[in-house]
Design a protein around this motif. Structure first.
Motif: not given
Ligand SMILES: C[S@@+](CC[C@H](N)C(=O)[O-])C[C@H]1O[C@@H](n2cnc3c(N)ncnc32)[C@H](O)[C@@H]1O
Length: 239
Positions: A20, A31, A47, A66, A87-89, A112-113, A129-130
């Motif tokens: 991920v 994105y 959203k 996230a 967010d992780l990234t 990290d969530m 979201g996602y």
């Molecule tokens: C599909 S994107 C969603 C972005 C945004 N929330 C949206 O609705 O457009 C998923 C996001 O989850 C983040 N992510 C994945 N695992 C995570 C974690 N363990 N902790 C925090 N963020 C995480 C990824 O870096 C990515 O930016």
């Protein structure tokens, strides 16, 4: 990324975390475009629905998990002064910071969530979201969200659903694999890039399963609302 077969990469919590992290760093700059393309432009509307349901007050402390490029956090920033996006990234956070701020500018941070860098009872509202589909351990994540919410705090989550009907599920996952594979190949030269979505859904409990996990985590109420005829879902839970 295509060297590692997708199913194997996602088969362990550590493997999923690594996959991920690499995946979202790869796609971060495209994105927003991809989200509009895959949802037929509907993502923005979903959203806004999440934000309406949250019904945040100006004084509410809000955390968007996230957060990605920060769409939900920025929408919430129009209503509440204290909005955090995590967010992780790192690249996602950089992009979120460059978006035009609303009345209150969210504070964006990398984290990290599954292990939130906040004290217990720090927030009135948590959104994502996602997000829930991406974590290596959903129960641990829900326990963390429960911990950082204050009494009567609420969680709102928007995500893909895993339809319970086997036929609908099969068609839906195949559609996502074909369209995602084509987009991944076109944009990144790697069809696995967006095949991650159906792959992540295979191990996901689906809307009803998430409601059960929310109840197990201690939430007093938990409900899911179908979106797009049940192909997507919004969860709303209260501590
Ligand atoms: C599909 S994107 C969603 C972005 C945004 N929330 C949206 O609705 O457009 C998923 C996001 O989850 C983040 N992510 C994945 N695992 C995570 C974690 N363990 N902790 C925090 N963020 C995480 C990824 O870096 C990515 O930016």
């Amino acid at each position: 990324m295509s060297d590692v077969p997708l199913a194997r990469a996602l088969s362990s919590p550590e493997g999923k975390r690594r996959y991920v992290r690499t995946l979202f760093a790869t796609i971060a700059d495209r994105y927003d475009f991809i989200t509009v393309a895959l949802s037929g432009g509907l993502d923005r509307r979903w959203k806004r629905r999440v934000v309406r349901l949250a019904n945040a007050r100006a004084t509410d402390r809000v955390l968007d998990l996230a957060t990605g490029t920060g769409d939900i956090a920025h929408l919430l920033g129009r209503r509440s002064a204290a909005v955090f996006g995590l967010d992780l990234t790192f690249r996602m956070i950089e992009l979120a910071r460059t978006k035009r701020a609303g009345r209150g500018s969210p504070f964006f941070l990398v984290g990290d969530m599954m292990t939130l860098p906040f004290e217990s009872a720090s927030f009135d509202i948590v959104t994502t979201g996602y997000g829930l589909r991406n974590v290596p351990d959903l129960s641990v994540t829900l326990a963390e969200i429960y911990r950082v919410l204050d009494a009567d705090g609420q969680l709102l989550s928007l995500d893909f659903n895993r339809p319970s009907n086997a036929l609908v599920r099969g068609v839906y996952l195949s559609y996502l694999a074909v369209v995602g594979g084509a987009l991944g190949w076109l944009l990144h030269g790697d069809p696995d890039t967006y095949r991650y979505i159906p792959a992540s859904l295979r191990g996901y409990p689906g809307a009803a399963g998430v409601v059960r996990l929310l109840e197990t985590a201690g939430f007093r109420t938990a409900a899911s609302y179908p979106v797009l005829g049940g192909l997507m879902a919004i969860h709303h839970a209260r501590k």
